[in-house]
Scaffold this motif. Structure first.
Motif, PDB file in Angstrom:
ATOM      1  N   LYS A  31       1.475  -4.569   9.722  1.00  0.00           N
ATOM      2  CA  LYS A  31       1.719  -3.708  10.880  1.00  0.00           C
ATOM      3  C   LYS A  31       2.991  -2.903  10.688  1.00  0.00           C
ATOM      4  N   LEU A  35       3.355   1.120  10.760  1.00  0.00           N
ATOM      5  CA  LEU A  35       4.079   1.739  11.859  1.00  0.00           C
ATOM      6  C   LEU A  35       5.474   2.231  11.485  1.00  0.00           C
ATOM      7  N   PHE A  41       1.277   5.883   9.635  1.00  0.00           N
ATOM      8  CA  PHE A  41       0.361   5.632  10.743  1.00  0.00           C
ATOM      9  C   PHE A  41      -0.855   6.559  10.646  1.00  0.00           C
ATOM     10  N   LEU A  73      -1.983  -1.121  20.447  1.00  0.00           N
ATOM     11  CA  LEU A  73      -0.626  -0.684  20.101  1.00  0.00           C
ATOM     12  C   LEU A  73       0.236  -0.498  21.342  1.00  0.00           C
ATOM     13  N   GLU A  77       2.865  -3.361  20.688  1.00  0.00           N
ATOM     14  CA  GLU A  77       3.788  -2.880  19.656  1.00  0.00           C
ATOM     15  C   GLU A  77       4.798  -1.902  20.237  1.00  0.00           C
ATOM     16  N   ARG A  80       7.984   2.894  16.571  1.00  0.00           N
ATOM     17  CA  ARG A  80       9.014   2.873  15.530  1.00  0.00           C
ATOM     18  C   ARG A  80       9.646   4.250  15.295  1.00  0.00           C
ATOM     19  N   GLU A  84       5.418   8.157  17.648  1.00  0.00           N
ATOM     20  CA  GLU A  84       4.734   7.000  18.231  1.00  0.00           C
ATOM     21  C   GLU A  84       5.168   6.781  19.678  1.00  0.00           C
TER      22      GLU A  84
END
Length: 112
Positions: A31, A35, A41, A73, A77, A80, A84
Protein backbone atom coordinates in the motif's frame (compact mmCIF):
# COMPACT_ATOMS: atom_id res chain seq x y z
CA UNK A 1 -33.73 -11.40 -18.19
CA UNK A 2 -32.66 -14.55 -19.97
CA UNK A 3 -30.85 -17.33 -18.14
CA UNK A 4 -27.73 -16.70 -20.23
CA UNK A 5 -27.74 -12.98 -19.42
CA UNK A 6 -28.21 -13.80 -15.74
CA UNK A 7 -25.23 -16.18 -15.82
CA UNK A 8 -23.03 -13.62 -17.59
CA UNK A 9 -23.95 -10.94 -15.04
CA UNK A 10 -23.24 -13.38 -12.18
CA UNK A 11 -19.83 -14.21 -13.66
CA UNK A 12 -18.95 -10.52 -14.02
CA UNK A 13 -19.97 -9.87 -10.40
CA UNK A 14 -17.61 -12.66 -9.33
CA UNK A 15 -14.84 -10.97 -11.34
CA UNK A 16 -15.58 -7.69 -9.57
CA UNK A 17 -15.13 -9.48 -6.25
CA UNK A 18 -11.80 -10.92 -7.40
CA UNK A 19 -10.45 -7.46 -8.20
CA UNK A 20 -11.70 -6.10 -4.87
CA UNK A 21 -10.09 -9.01 -2.98
CA UNK A 22 -6.68 -8.00 -4.35
CA UNK A 23 -6.95 -4.73 -2.45
CA UNK A 24 -8.17 -6.38 0.73
CA UNK A 25 -5.18 -8.78 0.78
CA UNK A 26 -2.54 -6.11 0.20
CA UNK A 27 0.02 -5.68 2.97
CA UNK A 28 1.10 -2.31 4.40
CA UNK A 29 4.35 -2.15 2.41
CA UNK A 30 2.53 -2.70 -0.88
CA UNK A 31 0.00 0.00 0.00
CA UNK A 32 2.79 2.41 0.89
CA UNK A 33 4.53 1.75 -2.44
CA UNK A 34 1.30 2.49 -4.31
CA UNK A 35 0.33 5.55 -2.31
CA UNK A 36 3.79 7.12 -2.00
CA UNK A 37 3.27 9.25 -5.10
CA UNK A 38 0.35 10.15 -7.30
CA UNK A 39 2.15 8.68 -10.32
CA UNK A 40 2.53 5.34 -8.52
CA UNK A 41 -1.16 5.47 -7.60
CA UNK A 42 -2.14 6.16 -11.23
CA UNK A 43 0.08 3.30 -12.44
CA UNK A 44 -1.55 0.94 -9.95
CA UNK A 45 -5.04 1.98 -11.06
CA UNK A 46 -4.03 1.62 -14.70
CA UNK A 47 -2.88 -1.96 -14.04
CA UNK A 48 -6.12 -2.76 -12.19
CA UNK A 49 -8.21 -1.30 -15.03
CA UNK A 50 -6.22 -3.35 -17.55
CA UNK A 51 -6.76 -6.46 -15.42
CA UNK A 52 -10.47 -5.74 -15.25
CA UNK A 53 -10.64 -5.31 -19.01
CA UNK A 54 -8.80 -8.60 -19.52
CA UNK A 55 -11.42 -10.23 -17.27
CA UNK A 56 -14.13 -8.87 -19.56
CA UNK A 57 -15.41 -6.03 -17.39
CA UNK A 58 -17.11 -3.15 -19.18
CA UNK A 59 -16.77 0.57 -18.35
CA UNK A 60 -19.62 0.51 -15.83
CA UNK A 61 -18.18 -2.49 -14.02
CA UNK A 62 -14.71 -0.94 -14.00
CA UNK A 63 -16.20 2.19 -12.46
CA UNK A 64 -17.84 0.03 -9.76
CA UNK A 65 -14.42 -1.43 -8.94
CA UNK A 66 -12.91 2.06 -8.87
CA UNK A 67 -15.70 3.12 -6.52
CA UNK A 68 -14.91 0.23 -4.17
CA UNK A 69 -11.22 1.14 -4.22
CA UNK A 70 -12.05 4.78 -3.49
CA UNK A 71 -14.37 3.80 -0.63
CA UNK A 72 -11.64 1.67 0.94
CA UNK A 73 -8.97 4.35 0.54
CA UNK A 74 -11.21 7.14 1.85
CA UNK A 75 -12.14 5.10 4.91
CA UNK A 76 -8.82 3.45 5.76
CA UNK A 77 -5.90 5.38 4.28
CA UNK A 78 -4.44 8.81 4.88
CA UNK A 79 -3.54 10.72 1.70
CA UNK A 80 0.22 10.82 1.05
CA UNK A 81 0.20 13.82 -1.29
CA UNK A 82 -1.87 16.80 -2.45
CA UNK A 83 -3.53 14.95 -5.29
CA UNK A 84 -4.69 12.10 -3.06
CA UNK A 85 -5.89 14.64 -0.49
CA UNK A 86 -7.97 16.41 -3.15
CA UNK A 87 -9.44 13.12 -4.37
CA UNK A 88 -10.30 12.12 -0.79
CA UNK A 89 -11.97 15.45 -0.07
CA UNK A 90 -13.98 15.30 -3.31
CA UNK A 91 -14.97 11.73 -2.53
CA UNK A 92 -16.06 12.54 1.00
CA UNK A 93 -18.40 15.37 -0.07
CA UNK A 94 -19.81 13.62 -3.16
CA UNK A 95 -23.27 12.08 -3.15
CA UNK A 96 -23.68 8.54 -4.59
CA UNK A 97 -24.38 9.78 -8.12
CA UNK A 98 -21.36 12.07 -8.03
CA UNK A 99 -19.22 9.16 -6.78
CA UNK A 100 -20.36 7.15 -9.81
CA UNK A 101 -19.23 10.03 -12.02
CA UNK A 102 -15.90 10.47 -10.21
CA UNK A 103 -15.19 6.74 -10.44
CA UNK A 104 -15.94 6.75 -14.17
CA UNK A 105 -13.68 9.76 -14.65
CA UNK A 106 -10.86 8.05 -12.72
CA UNK A 107 -11.15 4.95 -14.92
CA UNK A 108 -10.95 7.03 -18.10
CA UNK A 109 -8.13 9.12 -16.59
CA UNK A 110 -5.86 6.15 -15.89
CA UNK A 111 -6.63 4.48 -19.22
CA UNK A 112 -5.01 7.40 -21.10
Amino acid sequence: MSEQTHMINKEKEMKLDQVENVIERMDAEQKEDILESFDAFKQYLHKRVSLGESLGLNEEQLAKVAQKVADILAAKEEPRNREEKLLQELWNVADPEEKDTLASILVRFVKN
